[in-house]
Scaffold this motif. Sequence first.
Motif, mmCIF file in Angstrom:
data_model
loop_
_atom_site.group_PDB
_atom_site.id
_atom_site.type_symbol
_atom_site.label_atom_id
_atom_site.label_comp_id
_atom_site.label_asym_id
_atom_site.label_seq_id
_atom_site.Cartn_x
_atom_site.Cartn_y
_atom_site.Cartn_z
ATOM 1 N N LEU A 74 0.826 -1.207 0.000
ATOM 2 C CA LEU A 74 0.000 0.000 0.000
ATOM 3 C C LEU A 74 0.862 1.261 0.000
ATOM 4 C CD1 LEU A 74 -2.856 1.140 0.066
ATOM 5 C CD2 LEU A 74 -2.739 1.110 2.557
ATOM 6 N N GLY A 75 1.890 1.232 0.814
ATOM 7 C CA GLY A 75 2.734 2.427 0.920
ATOM 8 C C GLY A 75 3.342 2.813 -0.418
ATOM 9 N N ALA A 76 3.869 1.814 -1.109
ATOM 10 C CA ALA A 76 4.505 2.092 -2.402
ATOM 11 C C ALA A 76 3.485 2.559 -3.416
ATOM 12 C CB ALA A 76 5.222 0.841 -2.896
ATOM 13 N N ALA A 77 2.315 1.930 -3.389
ATOM 14 C CA ALA A 77 1.289 2.302 -4.370
ATOM 15 C C ALA A 77 0.819 3.728 -4.130
ATOM 16 C CB ALA A 77 0.121 1.326 -4.311
ATOM 17 N N LEU A 78 0.654 4.096 -2.860
ATOM 18 C CA LEU A 78 0.217 5.465 -2.547
ATOM 19 C C LEU A 78 1.275 6.467 -2.980
ATOM 20 C CD1 LEU A 78 -1.386 5.201 1.001
ATOM 21 C CD2 LEU A 78 -2.481 6.086 -1.077
ATOM 22 N N SER A 79 2.519 6.113 -2.677
ATOM 23 C CA SER A 79 3.621 6.999 -3.026
ATOM 24 C C SER A 79 3.713 7.181 -4.533
ATOM 25 C CB SER A 79 4.909 6.404 -2.457
ATOM 26 O OG SER A 79 6.014 7.007 -3.045
ATOM 27 N N ASP A 80 3.567 6.088 -5.224
ATOM 28 C CA ASP A 80 3.616 6.106 -6.683
ATOM 29 C C ASP A 80 2.528 7.018 -7.229
ATOM 30 O OD1 ASP A 80 2.916 4.048 -9.395
ATOM 31 O OD2 ASP A 80 4.904 4.852 -9.015
ATOM 32 N N ARG A 81 1.330 6.834 -6.738
ATOM 33 C CA ARG A 81 0.186 7.619 -7.188
ATOM 34 C C ARG A 81 0.415 9.099 -6.907
ATOM 35 N NH1 ARG A 81 -3.912 6.442 -10.639
ATOM 36 N NH2 ARG A 81 -5.954 6.756 -9.758
ATOM 37 N N ALA A 82 0.949 9.383 -5.725
ATOM 38 C CA ALA A 82 1.166 10.773 -5.342
ATOM 39 C C ALA A 82 2.204 11.411 -6.257
ATOM 40 C CB ALA A 82 1.614 10.858 -3.886
ATOM 41 N N ASP A 83 3.273 10.657 -6.538
ATOM 42 C CA ASP A 83 4.307 11.186 -7.416
ATOM 43 C C ASP A 83 3.742 11.529 -8.767
ATOM 44 O OD1 ASP A 83 6.885 8.949 -6.223
ATOM 45 O OD2 ASP A 83 6.324 10.966 -5.599
ATOM 46 N N TRP A 84 2.998 10.600 -9.321
ATOM 47 C CA TRP A 84 2.454 10.841 -10.659
ATOM 48 C C TRP A 84 1.492 12.009 -10.626
ATOM 49 C CZ3 TRP A 84 4.604 8.977 -14.796
ATOM 50 C CH2 TRP A 84 5.353 7.795 -14.708
ATOM 51 N N GLY A 85 0.661 12.045 -9.607
ATOM 52 C CA GLY A 85 -0.297 13.138 -9.511
ATOM 53 C C GLY A 85 0.421 14.469 -9.383
ATOM 54 N N GLY A 86 1.489 14.467 -8.569
ATOM 55 C CA GLY A 86 2.233 15.691 -8.362
ATOM 56 C C GLY A 86 2.848 16.222 -9.642
ATOM 57 N N MET A 87 3.152 15.332 -10.543
ATOM 58 C CA MET A 87 3.738 15.785 -11.795
ATOM 59 C C MET A 87 2.680 16.079 -12.844
ATOM 60 S SD MET A 87 6.888 13.229 -12.171
ATOM 61 C CE MET A 87 6.763 12.047 -10.877
ATOM 62 N N ARG A 88 1.445 15.898 -12.494
ATOM 63 C CA ARG A 88 0.342 16.141 -13.425
ATOM 64 C C ARG A 88 0.474 15.300 -14.689
ATOM 65 N NH1 ARG A 88 1.381 21.302 -11.493
ATOM 66 N NH2 ARG A 88 2.613 21.782 -13.326
ATOM 67 N N MET A 89 0.902 14.080 -14.509
ATOM 68 C CA MET A 89 0.973 13.157 -15.644
ATOM 69 C C MET A 89 0.287 11.878 -15.219
ATOM 70 S SD MET A 89 2.711 14.537 -18.090
ATOM 71 C CE MET A 89 3.185 13.143 -19.053
ATOM 72 N N MET A 90 -0.165 11.145 -16.181
ATOM 73 C CA MET A 90 -0.706 9.832 -15.861
ATOM 74 C C MET A 90 0.267 8.786 -16.368
ATOM 75 S SD MET A 90 -4.309 11.284 -16.778
ATOM 76 C CE MET A 90 -3.331 12.644 -17.369
ATOM 77 N N PRO A 91 0.514 7.745 -15.615
ATOM 78 C CA PRO A 91 1.491 6.742 -16.060
ATOM 79 C C PRO A 91 1.107 6.095 -17.378
ATOM 80 C CG PRO A 91 0.874 6.336 -13.777
ATOM 81 C CD PRO A 91 -0.045 7.400 -14.288
ATOM 82 N N THR A 92 -0.129 6.326 -17.818
ATOM 83 C CA THR A 92 -0.526 5.718 -19.076
ATOM 84 C C THR A 92 -0.342 6.661 -20.240
ATOM 85 O OG1 THR A 92 -2.746 6.438 -18.586
ATOM 86 C CG2 THR A 92 -2.190 4.175 -18.033
ATOM 87 N N ASP A 93 0.383 7.767 -20.036
ATOM 88 C CA ASP A 93 0.526 8.724 -21.141
ATOM 89 C C ASP A 93 1.504 8.298 -22.208
ATOM 90 O OD1 ASP A 93 0.018 11.785 -19.263
ATOM 91 O OD2 ASP A 93 -1.324 10.606 -20.512
ATOM 92 N N VAL A 94 1.406 7.053 -22.625
ATOM 93 C CA VAL A 94 2.282 6.630 -23.710
ATOM 94 C C VAL A 94 1.749 7.180 -25.025
ATOM 95 C CG1 VAL A 94 3.176 4.651 -24.949
ATOM 96 C CG2 VAL A 94 3.009 4.581 -22.480
ATOM 97 N N GLU A 95 0.444 7.117 -25.164
ATOM 98 C CA GLU A 95 -0.181 7.699 -26.358
ATOM 99 C C GLU A 95 -1.117 8.791 -25.876
ATOM 100 O OE1 GLU A 95 -2.318 4.472 -28.071
ATOM 101 O OE2 GLU A 95 -0.618 3.746 -29.248
ATOM 102 N N ASP A 96 -0.937 10.037 -26.289
ATOM 103 C CA ASP A 96 -1.913 11.001 -25.800
ATOM 104 C C ASP A 96 -3.140 11.107 -26.689
ATOM 105 O OD1 ASP A 96 0.063 14.099 -26.279
ATOM 106 O OD2 ASP A 96 -0.125 12.291 -27.467
ATOM 107 N N VAL A 97 -3.115 10.457 -27.840
ATOM 108 C CA VAL A 97 -4.348 10.413 -28.629
ATOM 109 C C VAL A 97 -4.664 8.972 -28.963
ATOM 110 C CG1 VAL A 97 -5.509 11.140 -30.734
ATOM 111 C CG2 VAL A 97 -3.909 12.685 -29.602
ATOM 112 N N GLN A 98 -5.648 8.424 -28.262
ATOM 113 C CA GLN A 98 -6.075 7.056 -28.544
ATOM 114 C C GLN A 98 -7.419 7.107 -29.268
ATOM 115 O OE1 GLN A 98 -5.997 5.215 -24.679
ATOM 116 N NE2 GLN A 98 -3.897 5.872 -24.355
#
Lengths: 186, 619
Positions: free
Chosen positions: B201-225
Amino acid sequence: MPFTTTLRGCVAATLMILAAPVIAHAAGAHDGGHGGIHGQPATASAASRTVEVIMHDNYYEPEAISVRAGETIRFKVRNAGALVHEFNIGTAQMHAEHMPEMQMMVDHGVLKADRFDREAAKAMSKAMGHSMDHDYANSALIEPGKSAELIWTFPKNTEVRLDFGCTVPGHYESGMVGSFEFDAGS
Amino acid sequence: MTRITRFRAGVLAAAVGAALSAAPAWAGTYDLTVDRVRIDTGAFTRTGIGYNGASPGPVLRFREGEDVTINVTNNLDQWTSVHWHGLILPYQQDGVPGVSFEGIAPGQTFTYRFPIVQAGTYWFHSHSGFQEADGAYGAIVIEPATREPFRYDRDYVVQLTDAHPHPGSRIMRNLKMMPDYYNRQQRTLFDFLGDAADEGLGAALSDRADWGGMRMMPTDVEDVQGFTPLMNGKGPEGNWTALFEPGERVRLRFINSSAMAYFDIRIPGLKMTVVQADGQNVQPVTVDELRIAVAETYDVIVRPTEDRAYSILAESVGRTAMARGTLAPREGMEAEVPALREPPRLTMADMGMAHGGMDHGSMGHGATAGDSHVMPDGTMMQGMDHGAAGDAAAGTHVMPNGSVMAGAAHAGMGSDSGTHTMPDGSVMEGMAHGGHRAAPADRFYAPGSGLTPVVADGGRFLSYADLKAQKPLYPERAPTREIELRLTGNMERYIWSFDGVKHEDAEPIRLQYGERVRFTFVNETMMTHPMHLHGMWSILDTGNGAWNPAKHVVSVPPGTTVAMEVEVDAPGRWVFHCHLAYHMEAGMMREVIVEGGPEGTAVDLGAGHGHGHARGAGG
């Protein structure tokens, strides 16, 4: 340098002959596997004729050579290209089996695009525990601007499909291969 | 036409040409109309833009040495343009409105005239508004003047695109309004719970917070699907088919004419021997799969020997869609079409640059043979895939460059997966190299990147490191100047730029004729950008010295630095941009002015400068 007779089945651990411009002389471990179905090496005196082959990037000139069953031909092969090329007599299967070794030589920096790195070959031989010399009687690996000779007796069995090919990675697949056409009369 | 017939035809033509020595050997005239067309992908239809009544447009066939005249008639009610992608020509013929010329007005016919000084596979497209994304693209095949260093019995253009039900202008508006509008793979609560189960849980929360803080989604491989991938204008169901006779060598000229999508190309059952990249001959390399960036081309030779069908697959890197065609001995055949693979997830490694670099020395190091790992000095060592290297603590082993490495060096690196604290106070797990799948290292991707290509069916994946010029285009020399360009962007506002400055706010890059400039791209964003310079070759530094290949598109993955060099030998005004359509439009472009030149060729550029891509009305 004279061509020595075969050492079939033995792993040759000799070092490179550094002075010679060509890398193929003595027969090596890979020659024997098919028991002569593709022919065998011979000496110059047995040759009935000489055929010149020029290597370019990435093809041969000529691309087809007529031969008679059992004939002995002396091939004078010259590399007029800018890359290292090979002249390898055998079946398509033999070429395919030879390719992984060539790829390994590239991966280890032994076979560079335009030269054969003897220092790297020595180091690789040490690490691999056997020689990485490219010394097979049916094959010549030639650097740009250099030449080599290969004397070959073709088999009496004309049904085997033989060609001459370059198994430097990618070359054969790009079409650097020529065919030996058995004369109708043989 | 067989090679021999073609060769003889070439010799005859050359002889005829030589006889008519007063005139150029070949001088063809070609006519293109730019039209509103109906695009039917099989999944949807919409109106778009095409050439000679269709999208894709025709395959233009030129000969090296020919002087071409191309009449382009604009049948649209908006301005248009045609850019000849990858062609070396006088800058006024380059087709960029506001830079090369004014553009082509509605109803106008503009005549391009230029000599063909190269051979290979290229393409053309509109450089106005979003017309290219709406279908305005076609192919260029240039026959060489001399024999090619490879042989084949027949060839096919295989042109890919990412056709979207929305027109380009609408996609741009939506992206500006909500950058994840087209990102269907947004992570959900369920994904988070899955992560918590996997990572704690700790790692998942941290991961989520990091991504949120950068205003990116980890799925941004393609920005137009949401696109339907087309192969030569046909969707997967359309099954574009190329015929062959078993045993023939077939040349496939892959062109990626997408607006945004990268594809991983493979033909299950067939290896591909890559012989050209971006129209330039490369030393042939046989692979099982390759990644083609937007705007790149790759020519491969395949040799199907069986009397059966083979599927030609182009799977988008985001794994949301797959283009499909068939290589077959007869019409009406198809082969198995595998399911899409799991979408890649970007990792913290892809954020490397945005964090000002990471402490590589503290990273974990697994003993798995085949993994790459980062040496204490930050350089990356390729994984070895022969067994002897596996147990590094034991003996010595020989490095790819021939030097011998003592085994002890590995043991000293430490195997704890060190964590480190991020600038915002959150804690990031170290890279557990042993844990993640042993993808063969590609040094053009950040170590541990989620985008590192992995072969679908075993074998070898092409890397930029494999590309070496068959015959170098320019002699090797040291660069005379270096220019560093940071690739920057703000995903939330969909702004893309260089060095934080958008095109409209920037000064042109000024180069001097005769320089050799080394451009270093530092990608500080989460996306992969295909960088395209008009008018001059980009000699990509693949680590192969004099054999570095000349290309026209250089793809830069996230968290990496990639360099290319330019021999500045084309006077005039050019542009340089990310070829992702909506990034270019959002500001990721620069004008490039080449000053000076040989007597009589230097261009009078006048006072002031244009503002680059003047879009036609309607965009």
